[in-house]
Design a protein around this motif. Structure first.
Motif, PDB file in Angstrom:
ATOM      1  N   PRO A  62       0.817  -1.223   0.000  1.00  0.00           N
ATOM      2  CA  PRO A  62       0.000   0.000   0.000  1.00  0.00           C
ATOM      3  C   PRO A  62       0.846   1.266   0.000  1.00  0.00           C
ATOM      4  CG  PRO A  62      -0.906  -1.575   1.535  1.00  0.00           C
ATOM      5  CD  PRO A  62       0.412  -2.133   1.044  1.00  0.00           C
ATOM      6  N   GLU A  63       1.933   1.253   0.743  1.00  0.00           N
ATOM      7  CA  GLU A  63       2.822   2.411   0.769  1.00  0.00           C
ATOM      8  C   GLU A  63       3.476   2.609  -0.594  1.00  0.00           C
ATOM      9  OE1 GLU A  63       6.902   3.355   3.018  1.00  0.00           O
ATOM     10  OE2 GLU A  63       5.222   2.851   4.343  1.00  0.00           O
ATOM     11  N   GLN A  64       3.895   1.522  -1.217  1.00  0.00           N
ATOM     12  CA  GLN A  64       4.513   1.592  -2.536  1.00  0.00           C
ATOM     13  C   GLN A  64       3.514   2.098  -3.560  1.00  0.00           C
ATOM     14  OE1 GLN A  64       5.806  -2.180  -4.021  1.00  0.00           O
ATOM     15  NE2 GLN A  64       6.956  -1.296  -5.709  1.00  0.00           N
ATOM     16  N   GLN A  65       2.295   1.642  -3.483  1.00  0.00           N
ATOM     17  CA  GLN A  65       1.257   2.080  -4.412  1.00  0.00           C
ATOM     18  C   GLN A  65       1.007   3.573  -4.246  1.00  0.00           C
ATOM     19  OE1 GLN A  65      -2.506   0.139  -3.877  1.00  0.00           O
ATOM     20  NE2 GLN A  65      -3.314   0.870  -5.809  1.00  0.00           N
ATOM     21  N   GLN A  66       1.001   4.055  -3.008  1.00  0.00           N
ATOM     22  CA  GLN A  66       0.785   5.472  -2.755  1.00  0.00           C
ATOM     23  C   GLN A  66       1.924   6.290  -3.342  1.00  0.00           C
ATOM     24  OE1 GLN A  66      -1.887   6.950  -1.469  1.00  0.00           O
ATOM     25  NE2 GLN A  66      -0.959   8.921  -1.830  1.00  0.00           N
ATOM     26  N   SER A  67       3.165   5.829  -3.209  1.00  0.00           N
ATOM     27  CA  SER A  67       4.291   6.577  -3.753  1.00  0.00           C
ATOM     28  C   SER A  67       4.252   6.591  -5.288  1.00  0.00           C
ATOM     29  CB  SER A  67       5.617   6.000  -3.251  1.00  0.00           C
ATOM     30  OG  SER A  67       5.811   4.691  -3.744  1.00  0.00           O
ATOM     31  N   GLU A  68       3.750   5.507  -5.899  1.00  0.00           N
ATOM     32  CA  GLU A  68       3.614   5.488  -7.353  1.00  0.00           C
ATOM     33  C   GLU A  68       2.563   6.500  -7.812  1.00  0.00           C
ATOM     34  OE1 GLU A  68       2.765   1.474  -8.508  1.00  0.00           O
ATOM     35  OE2 GLU A  68       4.757   0.748  -7.951  1.00  0.00           O
ATOM     36  N   GLU A  69       1.467   6.603  -7.063  1.00  0.00           N
ATOM     37  CA  GLU A  69       0.434   7.582  -7.394  1.00  0.00           C
ATOM     38  C   GLU A  69       0.974   9.001  -7.234  1.00  0.00           C
ATOM     39  OE1 GLU A  69      -2.877   6.648  -4.890  1.00  0.00           O
ATOM     40  OE2 GLU A  69      -3.340   4.798  -5.972  1.00  0.00           O
ATOM     41  N   ASP A  70       1.753   9.224  -6.183  1.00  0.00           N
ATOM     42  CA  ASP A  70       2.361  10.541  -5.973  1.00  0.00           C
ATOM     43  C   ASP A  70       3.307  10.880  -7.117  1.00  0.00           C
ATOM     44  OD1 ASP A  70       0.986  10.778  -3.597  1.00  0.00           O
ATOM     45  OD2 ASP A  70       2.699  10.241  -2.326  1.00  0.00           O
ATOM     46  N   ALA A  71       4.098   9.907  -7.554  1.00  0.00           N
ATOM     47  CA  ALA A  71       5.039  10.129  -8.647  1.00  0.00           C
ATOM     48  C   ALA A  71       4.286  10.464  -9.933  1.00  0.00           C
ATOM     49  CB  ALA A  71       5.909   8.886  -8.854  1.00  0.00           C
ATOM     50  N   THR A  72       3.182   9.784 -10.190  1.00  0.00           N
ATOM     51  CA  THR A  72       2.381  10.060 -11.379  1.00  0.00           C
ATOM     52  C   THR A  72       1.858  11.485 -11.351  1.00  0.00           C
ATOM     53  OG1 THR A  72       1.719   7.737 -11.499  1.00  0.00           O
ATOM     54  CG2 THR A  72       0.369   9.312 -12.710  1.00  0.00           C
ATOM     55  N   GLN A  73       1.362  11.910 -10.202  1.00  0.00           N
ATOM     56  CA  GLN A  73       0.862  13.281 -10.078  1.00  0.00           C
ATOM     57  C   GLN A  73       1.987  14.295 -10.281  1.00  0.00           C
ATOM     58  OE1 GLN A  73      -1.016  13.393  -6.245  1.00  0.00           O
ATOM     59  NE2 GLN A  73      -2.957  12.588  -7.021  1.00  0.00           N
ATOM     60  N   LEU A  74       3.166  14.001  -9.760  1.00  0.00           N
ATOM     61  CA  LEU A  74       4.295  14.915  -9.923  1.00  0.00           C
ATOM     62  C   LEU A  74       4.729  15.000 -11.387  1.00  0.00           C
ATOM     63  CD1 LEU A  74       6.411  14.035  -6.762  1.00  0.00           C
ATOM     64  CD2 LEU A  74       5.107  16.131  -7.185  1.00  0.00           C
ATOM     65  N   TYR A  75       4.757  13.871 -12.085  1.00  0.00           N
ATOM     66  CA  TYR A  75       5.099  13.892 -13.511  1.00  0.00           C
ATOM     67  C   TYR A  75       4.089  14.707 -14.314  1.00  0.00           C
ATOM     68  CZ  TYR A  75       8.728  10.362 -12.815  1.00  0.00           C
ATOM     69  OH  TYR A  75       9.853   9.688 -12.414  1.00  0.00           O
ATOM     70  N   GLN A  76       2.818  14.588 -13.957  1.00  0.00           N
ATOM     71  CA  GLN A  76       1.793  15.386 -14.633  1.00  0.00           C
ATOM     72  C   GLN A  76       2.027  16.871 -14.393  1.00  0.00           C
ATOM     73  OE1 GLN A  76      -1.858  13.798 -13.082  1.00  0.00           O
ATOM     74  NE2 GLN A  76      -2.010  12.191 -14.650  1.00  0.00           N
ATOM     75  N   LYS A  77       2.364  17.218 -13.179  1.00  0.00           N
ATOM     76  CA  LYS A  77       2.612  18.621 -12.838  1.00  0.00           C
ATOM     77  C   LYS A  77       3.849  19.136 -13.589  1.00  0.00           C
ATOM     78  CE  LYS A  77       1.704  22.298 -10.431  1.00  0.00           C
ATOM     79  NZ  LYS A  77       0.500  23.078 -10.661  1.00  0.00           N
ATOM     80  N   ILE A  78       4.889  18.318 -13.661  1.00  0.00           N
ATOM     81  CA  ILE A  78       6.100  18.708 -14.393  1.00  0.00           C
ATOM     82  C   ILE A  78       5.771  18.960 -15.859  1.00  0.00           C
ATOM     83  CG2 ILE A  78       8.320  17.847 -15.263  1.00  0.00           C
ATOM     84  CD1 ILE A  78       8.642  16.427 -12.540  1.00  0.00           C
ATOM     85  N   GLY A  79       4.982  18.076 -16.455  1.00  0.00           N
ATOM     86  CA  GLY A  79       4.584  18.244 -17.850  1.00  0.00           C
ATOM     87  C   GLY A  79       3.810  19.531 -18.063  1.00  0.00           C
ATOM     88  N   GLN A  80       2.890  19.815 -17.156  1.00  0.00           N
ATOM     89  CA  GLN A  80       2.099  21.044 -17.257  1.00  0.00           C
ATOM     90  C   GLN A  80       3.000  22.272 -17.136  1.00  0.00           C
ATOM     91  OE1 GLN A  80      -0.862  21.405 -14.191  1.00  0.00           O
ATOM     92  NE2 GLN A  80      -1.445  23.460 -14.798  1.00  0.00           N
ATOM     93  N   LEU A  81       3.925  22.246 -16.197  1.00  0.00           N
ATOM     94  CA  LEU A  81       4.826  23.386 -16.012  1.00  0.00           C
ATOM     95  C   LEU A  81       5.755  23.569 -17.210  1.00  0.00           C
ATOM     96  CD1 LEU A  81       5.701  22.965 -12.233  1.00  0.00           C
ATOM     97  CD2 LEU A  81       4.246  24.717 -13.271  1.00  0.00           C
ATOM     98  N   GLN A  82       6.182  22.474 -17.828  1.00  0.00           N
ATOM     99  CA  GLN A  82       7.029  22.554 -19.018  1.00  0.00           C
ATOM    100  C   GLN A  82       6.271  23.222 -20.159  1.00  0.00           C
ATOM    101  OE1 GLN A  82       8.493  18.589 -19.765  1.00  0.00           O
ATOM    102  NE2 GLN A  82      10.609  19.332 -19.719  1.00  0.00           N
TER     103      GLN A  82
END
Length: 94
Positions: A62-82
């Motif tokens: 569950p902790e690993q799954q949460q970190s994967e979801e967080d990473a996905t959200q961060l990648y989306q934010k990076i893409g938007q900022l780019q």
């Protein structure tokens, strides 16, 4: 008249199984106490013991799954900022 099926919560099943594992009362006594069939207790007990190892296997997932979801959200934010950054560079140079 037919009796409808009763549904038992996971907490109730766990309580009954743990009491059955303690072996303070016989299966018949437990069945009478909780108003269920002794075979039902045996089935829950068998299922509980069969799946006991899964508790420790899944402890980190569950902790690993949460970190994967967080990473996905961060990648989306990076893409938007780019995209925004590229847009602003074009506007500045125009």
């Amino acid at each position: 008249m037919k009796r409808s099926r009763r549904k038992f919560s996971a907490e109730f099943k766990t309580k009954v199984v743990l009491e059955a594992l303690s072996e303070r009362l016989t299966a018949s006594e437990l069945a009478q106490k909780y108003e269920i069939h002794p075979n039902q207790i045996a089935q829950w007990k068998r299922e509980f013991l069969d799946r006991a190892a899964e508790v420790f296997e899944r402890s980190g997932k569950p902790e690993q799954q949460q970190s994967e979801e967080d990473a996905t959200q961060l990648y989306q934010k990076i893409g938007q900022l780019q995209i925004e950054n590229d847009f602003l560079k074009k506007k500045l140079l125009s």
